[in-house]
Scaffold this active site. Structure first.
Site, PDB file in Angstrom:
ATOM      1  N   GLU A 168      22.633  29.565 147.310  1.00 26.78           N
ATOM      2  CA  GLU A 168      21.677  29.693 148.632  1.00 26.78           C
ATOM      3  C   GLU A 168      20.965  28.615 148.716  1.00 26.78           C
ATOM      4  O   GLU A 168      20.383  28.169 147.839  1.00 26.78           O
ATOM      5  CB  GLU A 168      21.133  31.139 148.469  1.00 26.78           C
ATOM      6  CG  GLU A 168      21.834  32.270 148.437  1.00 26.78           C
ATOM      7  CD  GLU A 168      21.130  33.637 148.483  1.00 26.78           C
ATOM      8  OE1 GLU A 168      20.111  33.547 149.474  1.00 26.78           O
ATOM      9  OE2 GLU A 168      21.255  34.218 147.309  1.00 26.78           O
ATOM     10  N   LYS A 228      18.975  30.244 143.849  1.00 25.54           N
ATOM     11  CA  LYS A 228      18.426  29.881 144.956  1.00 25.54           C
ATOM     12  C   LYS A 228      17.744  28.527 145.214  1.00 25.54           C
ATOM     13  O   LYS A 228      17.488  27.985 144.024  1.00 25.54           O
ATOM     14  CB  LYS A 228      17.077  30.898 145.223  1.00 25.54           C
ATOM     15  CG  LYS A 228      17.502  32.488 145.250  1.00 25.54           C
ATOM     16  CD  LYS A 228      16.598  33.141 146.076  1.00 25.54           C
ATOM     17  CE  LYS A 228      17.042  34.472 146.355  1.00 25.54           C
ATOM     18  NZ  LYS A 228      17.951  34.471 147.756  1.00 25.54           N
ATOM     19  N   HIS A 270      27.995  45.446 150.088  1.00 26.12           N
ATOM     20  CA  HIS A 270      28.531  44.867 151.246  1.00 26.12           C
ATOM     21  C   HIS A 270      29.381  43.610 151.308  1.00 26.12           C
ATOM     22  O   HIS A 270      30.157  43.239 151.850  1.00 26.12           O
ATOM     23  CB  HIS A 270      27.213  44.665 152.215  1.00 26.12           C
ATOM     24  CG  HIS A 270      26.351  43.298 151.731  1.00 26.12           C
ATOM     25  ND1 HIS A 270      25.573  43.445 150.735  1.00 26.12           N
ATOM     26  CD2 HIS A 270      26.430  42.056 152.156  1.00 26.12           C
ATOM     27  CE1 HIS A 270      24.944  42.215 150.658  1.00 26.12           C
ATOM     28  NE2 HIS A 270      25.550  41.274 151.467  1.00 26.12           N
ATOM     29  N   HIS A 275      27.639  41.460 143.196  1.00 25.69           N
ATOM     30  CA  HIS A 275      28.721  40.760 143.704  1.00 25.69           C
ATOM     31  C   HIS A 275      29.474  39.719 142.978  1.00 25.69           C
ATOM     32  O   HIS A 275      30.601  39.770 143.096  1.00 25.69           O
ATOM     33  CB  HIS A 275      27.829  39.436 144.835  1.00 25.69           C
ATOM     34  CG  HIS A 275      26.822  40.357 145.621  1.00 25.69           C
ATOM     35  ND1 HIS A 275      26.920  41.424 146.364  1.00 25.69           N
ATOM     36  CD2 HIS A 275      25.715  39.800 146.062  1.00 25.69           C
ATOM     37  CE1 HIS A 275      26.023  41.933 146.836  1.00 25.69           C
ATOM     38  NE2 HIS A 275      25.141  40.765 147.015  1.00 25.69           N
TER      39      HIS A 275
END
Lengths: 513, 387
Positions: free
Chosen positions: A239, A363, A201, A263
């Site tokens: 993130e 993260k 995506h 990605h």
């Protein structure tokens, strides 16, 4: 009525060259999160935009017992909650919902596929779906092979004489090179490669697609887009959250599998690829694969020279105390899964020789930001004497993927004063300053492309395997050797000190984001 | 609106009266003061944004009262420099007055304010003729120029000609023409003659986009595409509630002309007949006759001239097929239907919101060049008009 092969002359001048032919999408895993959060809202928005054809239908395939009507109601609630266009428009929803069906079935049972075949045939007959189907695997990867095999055995994978059949597979496409190859082998025994759409995506995001436009629709960047002018490239996907209850999944994945193998390598390809001969699926994907093939392989014994890993410990995120990774639900107390990684890749070709690409992702970092920073070489001759405390900053072209989407260029300028002092300033383009309209969701674009049969933004088999071939040695080396002393960075800080030392050894430093 | 001198009021859309010769200087001063004020109060910075020039011309004061709101709404989607020109009484004393204002928005709570500028010019008497030369000096350089002309196209007017000359694109709205049909024929003639380099665009055409999309969609399915070569009747219904005043058939004419241009239907003898409140177009292609009826019908929703339904029919020895689009009771939706010999009826309801005039202008601002499909449809309009 006979089928016609000539182009639709009424399409000229409209938004799309065509809309999809009538078809049925079968969603395996229709009771899952992906279906309700992304897929059905995306399909509904396409319908709202008049981009879906008459006779378009969806079959939800999952184990839960449910009627067609109950499925429609559940999906309406999902659209009400997750669609970017809310509230639901009653009349448009009613019409869209007429095409929603549900098949309570176990994907392991052969009879489920006979029932599916019967329902598809009924929809072809009643809704004019023309024998065109898309199978969407929104299930855990462990179910992929079984479903694919069963579709094959039930004769549902072949395109009929009057229609087409496609399969959309969600990432991850394997866990390493071997499992990716195995999955691809299984898929290829049932589906031809041109029927297979591997969806990532990330690639459907407007800002990611804009990298392509930025590079190939503007003449001024190409002459400097090479080793003659570029010092290095930093691609960051940070993130500002921990694993948020997905500890069990993350234990199996880690940041390399979750972000870097897919990605971030896609982003690298868009920055590094040559211009394709045409803007079509194979020409674009050929160029992307060529980039991956020219990346210098990392030998397992050499991994420490090219990669660094980290895991967050307790700290603070957005002003709140945050748990360390090992204390998250579903995570082993002595876990060695990496939540942070840096990988340095070198592309051995004419354009990029000696220009390192640093990929970093993690993260529980201080900010959520994804960007590509292209750092240019300094001016060849130091004409201006700059105070030692005021070093000249390099020119950086930053392509911001999210949030605050845009492009900025940093350059030095004279500080207004009688003394010559140079300060870096930013020349900024922000999407929201130039375009007020909300971009479509990535899934809308990708689903529409899948229905239209345009695979440009989907990963091809060779890309997936080449990407795994690059990344697998890192995973294997890290599995073999003991992890550094984890945790090695606090939640809410930018990186383990090893990552800073890693880039500093090359005489560079991380961008402040 | 009462003019103001307060910087904060001006960047919130209140106009400040300025001397025409010092507009640029006043704008620069406005932004400097706004930036300083933001810095002093530790407020988010102000960013001046501009992606195109929009010229809006009102041949008279009518309809100009809402222009500030329109510009503010357009700027939400399109950061632009708006130059609004209002022509007052041509026989009055010669005067030219100017105001500046800004419209700002903050896309994110913490982000900068994005501001666009608006310049209002109001002229009376001979000064009306100075509006184009004043506007040209105020254009933001190197950016597209779009003229939104409010009123009938005045091809004989020197002002219209000068404004067109400086524009890349001209937006008209044939719904608002005093004699829509005749003026549409005029536009078609000028566009076909290519006597003006600017691209023309008509909001009546923009209103047809969802109709064209849905019509095209019928024939995206390969098994229906061959019907295009057999269509022999088209019925277009458009809204005309008042049985006394003349109907406004421009949208109906444009959709018929679009079908004709895309499907190579040529006007036949007696191509265009006005039969009371209805019109009939007589077309042909390779010996096949196509009758297009434009019917004025009452309708509860929309405005006069809006399409109500469109039917494309094929009747032949091998059978019949009908492709229809009709507005539903819910004015935001339309129903599409395919029926015919050997076909299970295929019916569905889809969203069909045409949008306000302002939304249509917003759509048009996304396009910078010529719309070849529109221009080809106008060729058919011109052909019909000359018969």
């Amino acid at each position: 009525m006979e089928a016609s092969t000539f182009e639709n002359p009424l399409r000229r001048g409209l938004r799309l060259e065509r809309t999809p032919e009538p078809c049925t999408v079968v969603i395996f895993g229709s009771s899952g999160d992906l279906t309700k959060r992304k897929l059905i809202p995306a399909l509904y928005n396409l319908a709202l935009e008049r981009l879906l054809p008459s006779g378009f239908s969806v079959i939800g395939f999952a184990r839960t017992e449910m009627s067609h009507e109950a499925f429609r109601q559940k999906m309406r609630e999902a659209v009400d909650t997750f669609s970017r266009t809310r509230p639901v428009q009653a009349a448009a929803w009613e019409s869209f919902a007429q095409g929603l069906y549900y098949l309570p079935a176990d994907f392991r049972a052969p009879e489920s596929y006979s029932k599916l075949r019967d329902l598809l045939a009924a929809l072809d007959r009643d809704r004019g779906a023309c024998c065109n189907r898309v199978f969407y695997l929104a299930v855990p990867p462990s179910a992929y092979m079984e479903i694919i095999r069963r579709l094959g055995s039930a004769g549902l994978a072949q395109s009929g004489a009057h229609g087409w059949t496609r399969i959309i597979i969600e990432k991850p496409f394997g866990r390493d090179l071997e499992t990716a190859r195995e999955l691809n082998r299984e898929v290829s025994q049932v589906f031809r490669e041109d029927q297979v759409y591997r969806i990532d995506h990330y690639v459907g995001k407007e800002t990611v697609q804009n990298i392509f436009v930025f590079r190939f629709a503007n003449g001024i960047f190409e002459p400097i887009w090479n080793r003659g002018y570029i010092d290095h490239v930093q691609i960051t996907a940070a993130e500002n959250l921990g694993v948020e209850g997905r500890g069990a999944y993350y234990e199996e994945a880690g940041v390399i599998r979750d972000m870097i193998q897919n990605h971030m390598l896609q982003l690298l390809c868009l920055v590094a690829m040559e211009a394709p001969s045409a803007f079509d699926a194979d020409a674009v994907r050929d160029e992307k694969v060529k980039v991956l093939r020219t990346i210098r392989p990392i030998a397992p014994d050499d991994v420490d020279r090219y990669a660094v890993r980290g895991q967050y410990g307790k700290g603070w995120l957005a002003g709140e105390p945050a748990l360390g990774y090992r204390l998250e639900k579903g995570v082993k107390p002595d876990s060695t899964t990496e939540t942070y990684a840096v990988v340095k890749l070198l592309i051995d070709n004419w354009r990029w020789a000696d220009v390192p690409f640093y990929l970093r992702s993690g993260k529980a970092l201080p900010k959520r930001v994804t960007e590509i920073a292209i750092q240019f070489k300094p001016a060849p001759h130091r004409l201006f004497r700059q105070a030692a405390s005021d070093p000249l900053e390099p020119n950086v072209l930053a392509l911001r993927i999210q949030p605050d989407e845009g492009i900025s260029l940093t350059f030095g300028t004279k500080l207004p004063s009688p003394i010559l002092r140079i300060r870096p300033v930013n020349m900024d383009f922000r999407y929201w300053t130039s375009f007020g309209s909300e971009p479509p969701e990535a899934y809308e674009r990708l689903l529409l492309d899948g229905l239209l049969g345009d695979s440009t933004l989907f990963a091809r088999r060779d890309w997936v395997e080449t990407a795994w071939a690059l990344i697998t040695p890192i995973l294997e080396a890290w599995k073999r050797t003991s992890a550094p002393e984890f945790p090695n960075y606090e939640a809410g800080t930018w990186s383990p000190k090893q990552a800073d030392e890693f880039i500093e050894k090359d005489g560079r430093r991380w961008r402040r984001l | 609106m009462e003019p103001t001198n307060d910087v904060q009021s001006v960047i919130k859309g209140k106009p400040k009266a300025v001397n025409v010769s010092s507009i640029e200087r006043e704008l620069t001063e406005l932004w400097r003061a706004a930036a300083e004020a933001a810095e002093e109060k530790s407020q988010p910075a102000v960013m001046r944004a501009c992606a195109l020039n929009l010229l809006v011309y009102f041949p008279n004061d009518l309809g100009a009262e809402n222009v500030d709101d329109w510009i503010a709404q357009l700027m939400e989607q399109h950061p632009l420099r708006a130059i609004v020109m209002m022509a007052g009484d041509p026989s009055g004393e010669s005067s030219l007055a100017a105001w500046i204002s800004a419209h700002c928005r903050r896309p994110t709570a913490e982000g900068k304010q994005i501001c666009s500028e608006q310049i209002m010019l109001q002229a009376t008497g001979d000064a009306i003729h100075e509006l184009p030369s004043t506007a040209v000096s105020l254009l933001a350089p190197d950016l597209p120029v779009i003229l939104w002309w409010r009123g009938d196209p005045a091809f004989e007017s020197e002002i219209f000609a000068k404004l067109i000359e400086m524009s890349d694109r001209v937006l008209l709205d044939s719904y608002g023409f005093r004699n829509p049909e005749a003026e549409l024929f005029q536009v078609a003639k000028r566009v076909k003659d290519r006597s003006v380099p600017a691209a023309f665009s008509d909001l009546s055409w923009t209103r047809l986009t969802p109709w064209r999309e849905l019509t095209a969609q019928f024939f995206d399915a390969p098994n229906f595409r061959s019907s295009l070569a057999r269509i022999n009747q088209v019925i277009v219904e458009y809204k005309a509630d008042d049985p006394v005043s003349p109907p406004n058939p421009v949208a109906a004419i444009l959709i018929a002309a679009w079908l004709a241009s895309r499907l190579h239907w040529k006007p036949a003898p007696q191509a265009y007949r006005v039969m009371g409140r209805h019109r009939v177009l007589n077309l042909s292609e390779s010996g096949r006759r196509i009758i297009v009826e434009l019917r004025a019908v009452p309708s509860p929703d929309g405005v006069a001239g809006d399409l109500v339904s469109l039917k494309l029919m094929e009747e032949g020895e091998t059978g019949t097929a009908q492709f229809s689009i009709s507005k539903t009771k819910d004015p935001r939706c339309a129903e599409t239907c395919i029926t015919g010999t050997g076909i299970n009826p295929i019916q569905r309801t889809v969203r069909m919101e045409v949008g306000s005039e302002l939304a249509l202008v917003g759509k048009e601002l996304e396009i910078l060049g010529h719309d070849a499909t529109y221009e080809e449809a106008l060729e058919i309009v011109d052909w019909v008009a000359r018969l």
